[in-house]
Scaffold this motif. Structure first.
Motif, PDB file in Angstrom:
ATOM      1  N   VAL A 280       0.859  -1.195   0.000  1.00 31.13           N
ATOM      2  CA  VAL A 280       0.000   0.000   0.000  1.00 31.13           C
ATOM      3  C   VAL A 280       0.892   1.241   0.000  1.00 31.13           C
ATOM      4  CG1 VAL A 280      -1.589   1.317   1.458  1.00 31.13           C
ATOM      5  CG2 VAL A 280      -1.925  -1.150   1.140  1.00 31.13           C
ATOM      6  N   LYS A 281       0.674   2.108  -0.997  1.00 34.42           N
ATOM      7  CA  LYS A 281       1.549   3.281  -1.155  1.00 34.42           C
ATOM      8  C   LYS A 281       1.043   4.427  -0.277  1.00 34.42           C
ATOM      9  CE  LYS A 281       3.145   4.087  -5.364  1.00 34.42           C
ATOM     10  NZ  LYS A 281       3.114   4.521  -6.777  1.00 34.42           N
TER      11      LYS A 281
ATOM     12  N   LEU B 283       7.567   8.985   1.618  1.00 36.56           N
ATOM     13  CA  LEU B 283       7.551   8.290   0.339  1.00 36.56           C
ATOM     14  C   LEU B 283       8.922   7.674   0.041  1.00 36.56           C
ATOM     15  CD1 LEU B 283       5.310   7.755  -1.662  1.00 36.56           C
ATOM     16  CD2 LEU B 283       6.046   9.723  -2.985  1.00 36.56           C
ATOM     17  N   ARG B 284       9.964   8.404   0.378  1.00 31.28           N
ATOM     18  CA  ARG B 284      11.320   7.855   0.166  1.00 31.28           C
ATOM     19  C   ARG B 284      11.539   6.607   1.014  1.00 31.28           C
ATOM     20  NH1 ARG B 284      13.582  12.854   1.021  1.00 31.28           N
ATOM     21  NH2 ARG B 284      13.413  14.150  -0.841  1.00 31.28           N
ATOM     22  N   ALA B 285      11.068   6.642   2.251  1.00 29.34           N
ATOM     23  CA  ALA B 285      11.226   5.472   3.143  1.00 29.34           C
ATOM     24  C   ALA B 285      10.475   4.277   2.547  1.00 29.34           C
ATOM     25  CB  ALA B 285      10.704   5.799   4.534  1.00 29.34           C
ATOM     26  N   PHE B 286       9.271   4.525   2.042  1.00 25.26           N
ATOM     27  CA  PHE B 286       8.476   3.462   1.412  1.00 25.26           C
ATOM     28  C   PHE B 286       9.223   2.874   0.212  1.00 25.26           C
ATOM     29  CE2 PHE B 286       5.630   2.675  -2.261  1.00 25.26           C
ATOM     30  CZ  PHE B 286       4.905   1.590  -1.790  1.00 25.26           C
ATOM     31  N   GLN B 287       9.765   3.763  -0.622  1.00 22.91           N
ATOM     32  CA  GLN B 287      10.459   3.291  -1.824  1.00 22.91           C
ATOM     33  C   GLN B 287      11.688   2.464  -1.447  1.00 22.91           C
ATOM     34  OE1 GLN B 287      10.691   7.269  -3.061  1.00 22.91           O
ATOM     35  NE2 GLN B 287       9.004   7.142  -4.539  1.00 22.91           N
TER      36      GLN B 287
ATOM     37  N   GLU C 296      12.060   0.676   1.253  1.00 28.65           N
ATOM     38  CA  GLU C 296      11.550  -0.631   1.719  1.00 28.65           C
ATOM     39  C   GLU C 296      11.189  -1.524   0.539  1.00 28.65           C
ATOM     40  OE1 GLU C 296       9.294   1.628   5.307  1.00 28.65           O
ATOM     41  OE2 GLU C 296       8.089   0.290   4.071  1.00 28.65           O
ATOM     42  N   GLN C 297      10.711  -0.907  -0.543  1.00 26.34           N
ATOM     43  CA  GLN C 297      10.258  -1.677  -1.709  1.00 26.34           C
ATOM     44  C   GLN C 297      11.372  -1.885  -2.732  1.00 26.34           C
ATOM     45  OE1 GLN C 297       6.925  -2.844  -1.921  1.00 26.34           O
ATOM     46  NE2 GLN C 297       6.989  -2.134   0.185  1.00 26.34           N
TER      47      GLN C 297
END
Ligand SMILES: Cc1cc2nc3c(=O)[nH]c(=O)nc-3n(C[C@H](O)[C@H](O)[C@H](O)COP(=O)(O)O)c2cc1C
Length: 275
Positions: free
Chosen positions: A198-199, A229-233, A235-236
């Protein structure tokens, strides 16, 4: 009955540290909160009747004055999906998903009714009629998307259908006054190439205003979201790119429109003069 004091699955992922407390939730909201785009599909066929269920959901969306100025072309033929995938900028998921739905802003049905009634349809060439059809198509498509996700299917919208709108219209034999506004891939997500989680979206404080629009807190809110958003990216295992960077890249040059800088001409040729 609303489920009160609920912690919806997907809520924390959607907002991370900016997650609001939801006093109200239910299965529909839970499903919506868990949306993510899916770009890798298995070849597994959809259960019989799925297409009809998705279209029933789509047709249940509100539609301006009940005019129903949208249509959808369901593309299952692999050769046609392949050609559409090329027209969309070589997006493989268009060829790979078992079902591709082309969502159409469709004033042609109204045009035909006018011809049959011998009634000049004076309002059809106006920008308002085009907007009405695009809005109707988008609302219908999102109902179908929510329905597909509730059935455990994956989807991704394809704005790439507007890269070459005239070729797409020819491929689908669209009449004058009909245009694909976007596509939608539908299928089972490939477990071997899992979709991103989930973004996170902007905090609600960036998009929800009370009584009047207010940008005073915006810079700090956006800086925080850039970090999220950077942290999410990371992680992905995606290239980290803040939202500010994304928006200036995507909208900072006409070249980034992937040919859609010619869209107005194409729209006019397809039968929407936009008066
Ligand atoms: C109208 C529309 C057009 C889109 N076009 C494309 C597309 O051509 N290709 C693609 O891979 N994703 C496309 N997307 C998906 C978005 O990139 C995606 O929704 C966004 O990055 C947010 O990610 P999420 O859906 O996983 O939350 C589109 C989405 C929308 C709403």
């Amino acid at each position: 009955m609303p489920d009160t004091n609920a912690r919806s699955p997907g809520l924390v992922e959607r907002y991370r540290e900016a997650a609001p407390a939801l006093a109200v939730s239910n299965a529909v909201i839970d499903s919506l909160l868990q949306h993510r785009s899916v770009r890798a599909y298995t070849q597994q066929a959809l259960p019989p009747g799925t297409l009809e269920a998705l279209v029933a959901a789509a047709q249940s969306a509100a539609t301006s004055s009940n005019l129903q100025t949208w249509s959808v072309v369901a593309v299952q033929d692999p050769a046609r999906r392949e050609r559409l995938s090329v027209l969309a900028g070589n997006q493989r998921h268009v060829a790979e998903a078992p079902l591709f739905l082309a969502w159409i802003a469709d004033l042609s049905r109204a045009e035909r009714r006018g011809q049959q009634a011998g009634q000049p349809m004076e309002a059809l060439p106006y920008l308002e009629a085009f907007m009405l059809a695009v809005i109707d198509a988008a609302l219908a498509a999102q109902n179908a998307t929510a329905a597909a996700e509730s059935l455990g299917l994956g989807t991704v919208y394809i704005g790439g259908m507007r890269n070459h709108p005239e070729q797409v219209a020819a491929e689908l034999a669209l009449p004058h006054g009909a245009m694909v506004v976007f596509g939608l891939c539908v299928g089972y997500a490939d477990p071997a190439q899992p979709a991103a989680m989930v973004k996170p979206r902007l905090p609600q404080s960036a998009v929800l205003f009370h009584e009047q629009y207010d940008v005073s807190a915006e810079p700090g809110i956006i800086a925080g979201y850039d970090k999220t958003l950077r942290a999410f990216q990371q992680e992905q295992s995606m290239k980290p790119q803040g939202w500010s960077e994304l928006i200036t890249k995507r909208l900072g040059s006409a070249k980034a429109l992937s040919g859609r800088d010619h869209l107005r001409d194409a729209v006019t040729k397809l039968g929407f003069p936009l008066k």
